[in-house]
Design an enzyme around this catalytic site. Structure first.
Site, PDB file in Angstrom:
ATOM      1  N   CYS A 186      10.301   1.145   1.499  1.00 28.99           N
ATOM      2  CA  CYS A 186      11.191   0.012   1.752  1.00 28.99           C
ATOM      3  C   CYS A 186      12.645   0.465   1.824  1.00 28.99           C
ATOM      4  O   CYS A 186      13.448  -0.096   2.543  1.00 28.99           O
ATOM      5  CB  CYS A 186      11.033  -1.035   0.677  1.00 28.99           C
ATOM      6  SG  CYS A 186      11.264  -0.368  -0.961  1.00 28.99           S
ATOM      7  N   GLU A 212      12.722  -3.009  10.819  1.00 27.34           N
ATOM      8  CA  GLU A 212      12.176  -1.938   9.979  1.00 27.34           C
ATOM      9  C   GLU A 212      10.999  -1.293  10.723  1.00 27.34           C
ATOM     10  O   GLU A 212      10.073  -1.984  11.126  1.00 27.34           O
ATOM     11  CB  GLU A 212      11.693  -2.564   8.664  1.00 27.34           C
ATOM     12  CG  GLU A 212      11.070  -1.603   7.694  1.00 27.34           C
ATOM     13  CD  GLU A 212      10.463  -2.342   6.493  1.00 27.34           C
ATOM     14  OE1 GLU A 212       9.662  -3.267   6.688  1.00 27.34           O
ATOM     15  OE2 GLU A 212      10.809  -1.986   5.355  1.00 27.34           O
ATOM     16  N   GLY A 249       6.416  -6.571  -0.505  1.00 22.06           N
ATOM     17  CA  GLY A 249       5.767  -6.460   0.796  1.00 22.06           C
ATOM     18  C   GLY A 249       6.763  -6.798   1.886  1.00 22.06           C
ATOM     19  O   GLY A 249       7.981  -6.688   1.683  1.00 22.06           O
ATOM     20  N   SER A 250       6.264  -7.222   3.024  1.00 14.36           N
ATOM     21  CA  SER A 250       7.148  -7.436   4.167  1.00 14.36           C
ATOM     22  C   SER A 250       7.946  -8.739   4.017  1.00 14.36           C
ATOM     23  O   SER A 250       7.536  -9.650   3.295  1.00 14.36           O
ATOM     24  CB  SER A 250       6.319  -7.496   5.447  1.00 14.36           C
ATOM     25  OG  SER A 250       5.448  -8.599   5.380  1.00 14.36           O
ATOM     26  N   PRO A 277      -3.949  -6.400  -5.033  1.00 19.08           N
ATOM     27  CA  PRO A 277      -3.343  -5.227  -4.397  1.00 19.08           C
ATOM     28  C   PRO A 277      -3.607  -5.244  -2.888  1.00 19.08           C
ATOM     29  O   PRO A 277      -4.412  -6.049  -2.418  1.00 19.08           O
ATOM     30  CB  PRO A 277      -4.125  -4.076  -5.045  1.00 19.08           C
ATOM     31  CG  PRO A 277      -5.496  -4.638  -5.248  1.00 19.08           C
ATOM     32  CD  PRO A 277      -5.320  -6.138  -5.499  1.00 19.08           C
ATOM     33  N   ALA A 278      -2.942  -4.356  -2.145  1.00 19.21           N
ATOM     34  CA  ALA A 278      -3.199  -4.264  -0.701  1.00 19.21           C
ATOM     35  C   ALA A 278      -4.623  -3.751  -0.481  1.00 19.21           C
ATOM     36  O   ALA A 278      -5.069  -2.828  -1.167  1.00 19.21           O
ATOM     37  CB  ALA A 278      -2.197  -3.319  -0.057  1.00 19.21           C
ATOM     38  N   GLU A 319      10.436  -8.467  -3.602  1.00 20.51           N
ATOM     39  CA  GLU A 319      10.999  -7.197  -3.138  1.00 20.51           C
ATOM     40  C   GLU A 319      10.473  -6.965  -1.735  1.00 20.51           C
ATOM     41  O   GLU A 319       9.302  -6.629  -1.549  1.00 20.51           O
ATOM     42  CB  GLU A 319      10.572  -6.063  -4.083  1.00 20.51           C
ATOM     43  CG  GLU A 319      11.110  -6.191  -5.492  1.00 20.51           C
ATOM     44  CD  GLU A 319      12.631  -6.076  -5.547  1.00 20.51           C
ATOM     45  OE1 GLU A 319      13.225  -5.401  -4.688  1.00 20.51           O
ATOM     46  OE2 GLU A 319      13.223  -6.694  -6.447  1.00 20.51           O
ATOM     47  N   LEU A 320      11.331  -7.146  -0.738  1.00 23.73           N
ATOM     48  CA  LEU A 320      10.842  -7.166   0.645  1.00 23.73           C
ATOM     49  C   LEU A 320      11.352  -5.956   1.424  1.00 23.73           C
ATOM     50  O   LEU A 320      11.694  -4.941   0.828  1.00 23.73           O
ATOM     51  CB  LEU A 320      11.226  -8.498   1.284  1.00 23.73           C
ATOM     52  CG  LEU A 320      10.845  -9.731   0.431  1.00 23.73           C
ATOM     53  CD1 LEU A 320      11.257 -11.022   1.095  1.00 23.73           C
ATOM     54  CD2 LEU A 320       9.362  -9.743   0.092  1.00 23.73           C
ATOM     55  N   TRP A 360       0.805  -1.226   0.000  1.00 25.82           N
ATOM     56  CA  TRP A 360       0.000   0.000   0.000  1.00 25.82           C
ATOM     57  C   TRP A 360       0.841   1.282   0.000  1.00 25.82           C
ATOM     58  O   TRP A 360       0.296   2.371  -0.017  1.00 25.82           O
ATOM     59  CB  TRP A 360      -0.921   0.010   1.232  1.00 25.82           C
ATOM     60  CG  TRP A 360      -0.189  -0.417   2.476  1.00 25.82           C
ATOM     61  CD1 TRP A 360      -0.179  -1.671   3.024  1.00 25.82           C
ATOM     62  CD2 TRP A 360       0.687   0.379   3.287  1.00 25.82           C
ATOM     63  NE1 TRP A 360       0.649  -1.711   4.118  1.00 25.82           N
ATOM     64  CE2 TRP A 360       1.189  -0.459   4.307  1.00 25.82           C
ATOM     65  CE3 TRP A 360       1.086   1.710   3.265  1.00 25.82           C
ATOM     66  CZ2 TRP A 360       2.080  -0.011   5.284  1.00 25.82           C
ATOM     67  CZ3 TRP A 360       1.977   2.170   4.230  1.00 25.82           C
ATOM     68  CH2 TRP A 360       2.457   1.302   5.226  1.00 25.82           C
ATOM     69  N   ASN A 361       2.163   1.170   0.066  1.00 26.93           N
ATOM     70  CA  ASN A 361       2.937   2.417   0.255  1.00 26.93           C
ATOM     71  C   ASN A 361       3.141   3.198  -1.041  1.00 26.93           C
ATOM     72  O   ASN A 361       3.222   4.427  -1.018  1.00 26.93           O
ATOM     73  CB  ASN A 361       4.264   2.150   0.977  1.00 26.93           C
ATOM     74  CG  ASN A 361       5.119   1.123   0.295  1.00 26.93           C
ATOM     75  OD1 ASN A 361       4.653   0.371  -0.554  1.00 26.93           O
ATOM     76  ND2 ASN A 361       6.390   1.085   0.656  1.00 26.93           N
TER      77      ASN A 361
HETATM   78  P1  NAD Z   1       2.587  -7.060   3.797  1.00 24.38           P
HETATM   79  O1  NAD Z   1       3.574  -8.134   3.573  1.00 24.38           O
HETATM   80  O2  NAD Z   1       1.799  -7.082   5.041  1.00 24.38           O
HETATM   81  O3  NAD Z   1       1.517  -7.052   2.612  1.00 24.38           O
HETATM   82  C1  NAD Z   1       1.900  -6.938   1.264  1.00 24.38           C
HETATM   83  C2  NAD Z   1       0.813  -7.531   0.400  1.00 24.38           C
HETATM   84  O4  NAD Z   1       0.741  -8.918   0.668  1.00 24.38           O
HETATM   85  C3  NAD Z   1      -0.581  -6.980   0.661  1.00 24.38           C
HETATM   86  O5  NAD Z   1      -1.262  -6.861  -0.552  1.00 24.38           O
HETATM   87  C4  NAD Z   1      -1.216  -8.052   1.527  1.00 24.38           C
HETATM   88  O6  NAD Z   1      -2.619  -8.056   1.410  1.00 24.38           O
HETATM   89  C5  NAD Z   1      -0.606  -9.299   0.914  1.00 24.38           C
HETATM   90  N1  NAD Z   1      -0.572 -10.465   1.790  1.00 24.38           N
HETATM   91  C6  NAD Z   1      -0.581 -10.495   3.138  1.00 24.38           C
HETATM   92  N2  NAD Z   1      -0.527 -11.775   3.573  1.00 24.38           N
HETATM   93  C7  NAD Z   1      -0.471 -12.563   2.477  1.00 24.38           C
HETATM   94  C8  NAD Z   1      -0.381 -13.980   2.271  1.00 24.38           C
HETATM   95  N3  NAD Z   1      -0.353 -14.827   3.295  1.00 24.38           N
HETATM   96  N4  NAD Z   1      -0.321 -14.437   1.016  1.00 24.38           N
HETATM   97  C9  NAD Z   1      -0.338 -13.594  -0.041  1.00 24.38           C
HETATM   98  N5  NAD Z   1      -0.431 -12.248   0.100  1.00 24.38           N
HETATM   99  C10 NAD Z   1      -0.497 -11.745   1.337  1.00 24.38           C
HETATM  100  O7  NAD Z   1       3.378  -5.706   3.627  1.00 24.38           O
HETATM  101  P2  NAD Z   1       2.779  -4.247   3.710  1.00 24.38           P
HETATM  102  O8  NAD Z   1       2.661  -3.888   5.136  1.00 24.38           O
HETATM  103  O9  NAD Z   1       1.567  -4.123   2.858  1.00 24.38           O
HETATM  104  O10 NAD Z   1       3.927  -3.405   2.995  1.00 24.38           O
HETATM  105  C11 NAD Z   1       4.990  -2.915   3.686  1.00 24.38           C
HETATM  106  C12 NAD Z   1       6.192  -3.789   3.491  1.00 24.38           C
HETATM  107  O11 NAD Z   1       6.538  -3.840   2.105  1.00 24.38           O
HETATM  108  C13 NAD Z   1       7.414  -3.242   4.163  1.00 24.38           C
HETATM  109  O12 NAD Z   1       8.102  -4.266   4.817  1.00 24.38           O
HETATM  110  C14 NAD Z   1       8.252  -2.685   3.025  1.00 24.38           C
HETATM  111  O13 NAD Z   1       9.612  -2.596   3.282  1.00 24.38           O
HETATM  112  C15 NAD Z   1       7.931  -3.604   1.931  1.00 24.38           C
HETATM  113  N6  NAD Z   1       8.190  -2.975   0.638  1.00 24.38           N
HETATM  114  C16 NAD Z   1       9.253  -3.403  -0.118  1.00 24.38           C
HETATM  115  C17 NAD Z   1       9.555  -2.776  -1.315  1.00 24.38           C
HETATM  116  C18 NAD Z   1      10.707  -3.232  -2.156  1.00 24.38           C
HETATM  117  O14 NAD Z   1      10.744  -2.890  -3.334  1.00 24.38           O
HETATM  118  N7  NAD Z   1      11.658  -3.964  -1.632  1.00 24.38           N
HETATM  119  C19 NAD Z   1       8.788  -1.714  -1.746  1.00 24.38           C
HETATM  120  C20 NAD Z   1       7.724  -1.290  -0.957  1.00 24.38           C
HETATM  121  C21 NAD Z   1       7.433  -1.944   0.233  1.00 24.38           C
END
Ligand code: NAD
Length: 479
Positions: A280, A379, A226-227, A174-175, A246-247, A149-150
Site C-alpha cells: 500500500c 495505484e 484493502g482497496s 482473510p483474503a 487502511e486503504l 493478501w499482500n
Molecule cells: P480488496 O479490497 O480487493 O480485498 C481486501 C479484502 O476485502 C479481501 O479479504 C477481500 O476478500 C475482502 N473483500 C472484498 N470485497 C468485500 C466486500 N464487499 N465486503 C467485505 N470484504 C470484502 O484488496 P486487495 O486486492 O486484497 O488488497 C490490495 C489493496 O489493499 C491495495 O489497494 C492496497 O493498497 C491495500 N492495502 C492497504 C494497506 C494499508 O495499510 N493502507 C496495506 C496493505 C494493502
C-alpha cells in the site's frame, strides 16, 4: 491437505460443505483445500465471539499482555514453518522478505503486550467542586476484521495484537488467496491458549463472509485493510460502527534537483520492487526534476537490472511472482495505457517467460509517463517504476497531490527548507524525507490523510489500541 475454519475454538467445515483451492502462485501447485464460508458460517462466528467477549474483556491488562507474549512465543518457535507457508501461499521471496515479515508479526504481539500495560488515561480537572472526573479505556466488544493478501501475517497482526491486548473479541475474514497463512496464524493462537471464541477465522469470498461480518449488528466495530473501492463499500455497509480503514496509496516520490541522486535512485527502486510492488505504501510514481532526470534514470535502470526474479524459495531470488491474476492484469492494463499515451518502456514491460505460471512480471521502468496515464493517476500495485519529469516545485506538488489517494509520499533533497516545505504540503498521511515510501515500523502512526480515499484512523502500536477502545468518562459526585 484439507484445512478448516476456526470458530468457537473448534476447527470446522463450512455448513455448506463447499471448499475452494489454495494454489502456490509460483508453481500453480495446489497447497490446500479450504472451506468456502457462507453467511451462516459468518453468523456462527459472530455468535461465538459474542459468547466469548466478556472472557477476554474480563482479563486484566497484565493477563492480556501475557496472552500476547504467549502468542509471540509460539510464532517464534514456528517461525521457519510460517515463513515457508507465507512464501508458498503469497509468493514473496523466502530469504529476503518472508522471514522478516514473520519476525515483524512476532514483534507485533510483543509490542502490543507492552503498550497495553502502560496506557494511562486522565483525571480531568473540572469547575464543579463536588465532582471527580476521570476516563478509562474499555474494549469495544466484537471486532470484524477483513484483511488483504499482500502481507498475510503482518496486516492481520496489526489488528489482532491490539484487539486482544485491548480486550476485544474478533471475527476475522482473510483474503481468499492467502488463507493458508491465516489458518497457520489461527493455529498459533490456539496453541497459545487464546480462550475459545475470542478469535474466530472465517474463510471464503469477501463479498459474502466479509460483508456479513462488517454489516451484521453482532459486530461492534470494523477494521479493514484493502482497496479504496472495497473500503468505501464497507464503510457504507458498516455505517454507524467505529471504523479503522487502511486503504490504498499511490506513493509519489519527488526527487529535487539538489538530491543525492544515487541514494534517491536506490531507494525509489526499492520502493517500487519490494514485495513485487504489492504494497500500500509502495513507491508508485517518481517525479524527478528535469535537470537530474538522466542521472536518476541511469540509477533506476541499474537497480532494475539487479532484481533477481525467481522462485520464491530459491536462495538468490529477490522478487517472486505476483499473488494473483487480477493484480497481474492491472499491470498489463496500466502498461498498455501508458504505451498508448506515449510513455517509453525502458526496461521489462511484460510478464516474464520461462516460469511455471504467468504471474511472474519483469521488473519494469517506464519513462516520460504522461500525467493522465493510469500509472500516474491510479495505484498499480506491481513491479513498475513510472518516471514523470517536472520543472518547478509547485508543478511537482500539484502532480503529487492531484491523486485521489493520500497514504505515503517521499521527497529527496539536501535542503532543510525544501524538506520542510514538501513535508508540510504533500497531502498524504506519512511523508518520508530522503528515504523510500516503504519505510515502516510497527509502532509509528500509519494511515491516510483526510479528503483522500486512503482510509480512516491510524494503525500502529498504541495508536491502534486507542482506535480499538472506547474512551469512557466517569463523573463522580463526592458530596
Ligand atoms: P480488496 O479490497 O480487493 O480485498 C481486501 C479484502 O476485502 C479481501 O479479504 C477481500 O476478500 C475482502 N473483500 C472484498 N470485497 C468485500 C466486500 N464487499 N465486503 C467485505 N470484504 C470484502 O484488496 P486487495 O486486492 O486484497 O488488497 C490490495 C489493496 O489493499 C491495495 O489497494 C492496497 O493498497 C491495500 N492495502 C492497504 C494497506 C494499508 O495499510 N493502507 C496495506 C496493505 C494493502
Amino acid at each position: 491437505m484439507d484445512l478448516r475454519m476456526f470458530i468457537g475454538g473448534r476447527w470446522v467445515e463450512s455448513e455448506s460443505g463447499e471448499t475452494f483451492e489454495a494454489t502456490n502462485p509460483a508453481t500453480g501447485a495446489v497447497l490446500a483445500r479450504l472451506p468456502q464460508g457462507t453467511r451462516e458460517d459468518a453468523r456462527r462466528a459472530i455468535a461465538a465471539a459474542n459468547a466469548a467477549r466478556d472472557r477476554i474483556a474480563g482479563l486484566t491488562p497484565w493477563e492480556r499482555s501475557r496472552l500476547c507474549l504467549r502468542i509471540a512465543a509460539v510464532m517464534e518457535r514456528r517461525q521457519e514453518e510460517l515463513a515457508r507457508v507465507l512464501s508458498q501461499d503469497q509468493g514473496k521471496p523466502l530469504h529476503t522478505e518472508a522471514r522478516s515479515e514473520i519476525a515483524s508479526a512476532i514483534e507485533g504481539f510483543r509490542e502490543a503486550a507492552e503498550h497495553i500495560k502502560w496506557l494511562e488515561t486522565a483525571v480531568i480537572p473540572v469547575a464543579d467542586p463536588h465532582k471527580r472526573v476521570f476516563s478509562i479505556r474499555q474494549p469495544r466488544g466484537v471486532y470484524a476484521i477483513v484483511t488483504p493478501w499482500n502481507f498475510p501475517f503482518n496486516i492481520p497482526v496489526e489488528y489482532l495484537a491490539p484487539a486482544l491486548a485491548a480486550g476485544n473479541a474478533v471475527v476475522w475474514v482473510p483474503a481468499p488467496t492467502t488463507s493458508v497463512c491465516a489458518v497457520k496464524l489461527a493455529e498459533c493462537l490456539e496453541e497459545a491458549e487464546v480462550p475459545p471464541g475470542v478469535v474466530n477465522l472465517v474463510t471464503g469470498p469477501g463479498p459474502v463472509v466479509g460483508d456479513e461480518i462488517v454489516a451484521h449488528p453482532g459486530t461492534d466495530a470494523v477494521g479493514f485493510t484493502g482497496s479504496a473501492a472495497t473500503g468505501t463499500h464497507i464503510a457504507a455497509r458498516a455505517a454507524g460502527k467505529p471504523l479503522l480503514l487502511e486503504l490504498g496509496g499511490n506513493g509519489p516520490t519527488i526527487i529535487l534537483e539538489d538530491a543525492d541522486i544515487s541514494r534517491a535512485a536506490e531507494c525509489a527502486a526499492f520502493g517500487c520492487f519490494f514485495n513485487a510492488g504489492q504494497v500500500c505504501c509502495a513507491t508508485e510514481r517518481i517525479l524527478v526534476h528535469e535537470r537530474v532526470h538522466d542521472a536518476l534514470v541511469d540509477g533506476l535502470l541499474a537497480a532494475a537490472r539487479q532484481v533477481r526474479l525467481g522462485l520464491p524459495e530459491d536462495e538468490g531470488t529477490t522478487m517472486g511472482p505476483l499473488n494473483n491474476q487480477p493484480v497481474a492484469e492491472k499491470m498489463d492494463r496500466h502498461l498498455a495505457d501508458a504505451r498508448e499515451k506515449g510513455a517509453e518502456v525502458l526496461f521489462g514491460g511484460q510478464r516474464a517467460p520461462g516460469f511455471p505460471t504467468d504471474l511472474f512480471y519483469q521488473p519494469t521502468v517506464v519513462d516520460r509517463v504522461p500525467e493522465d496515464s493510469l500509472l500516474n493517476t491510479e495505484e498499480t500495485f506491481g513491479p513498475v517504476v513510472p518516471v514523470l519529469t517536472f520543472r518547478t516545485h509547485e508543478e511537482a506538488l500539484a502532480i503529487a497531490n492531484a491523486c485521489s489517494l493520500g497514504l505515503v509520499s517521499a521527497v529527496f533533497t539536501t535542503s532543510l527548507r525544501h524538506a520542510h516545505h514538501f513535508a508540510e504540503k504533500l497531502r498524504t498521511g506519512i511523508v518520508c524525507v530522503n528515504d523510500h515510501t516503504d519505510y515502516w515500523e510497527l509502532h509509528i502512526p500509519f494511515g491516510g490523510v483526510a479528503g483522500k480515499r486512503s482510509g480512516v484512523g491510524r494503525i500502529g502500536g498504541k495508536h491502534a489500541i486507542l482506535e480499538m477502545t472506547d474512551l469512557k468518562t466517569i463523573a463522580m459526585d463526592v458530596r
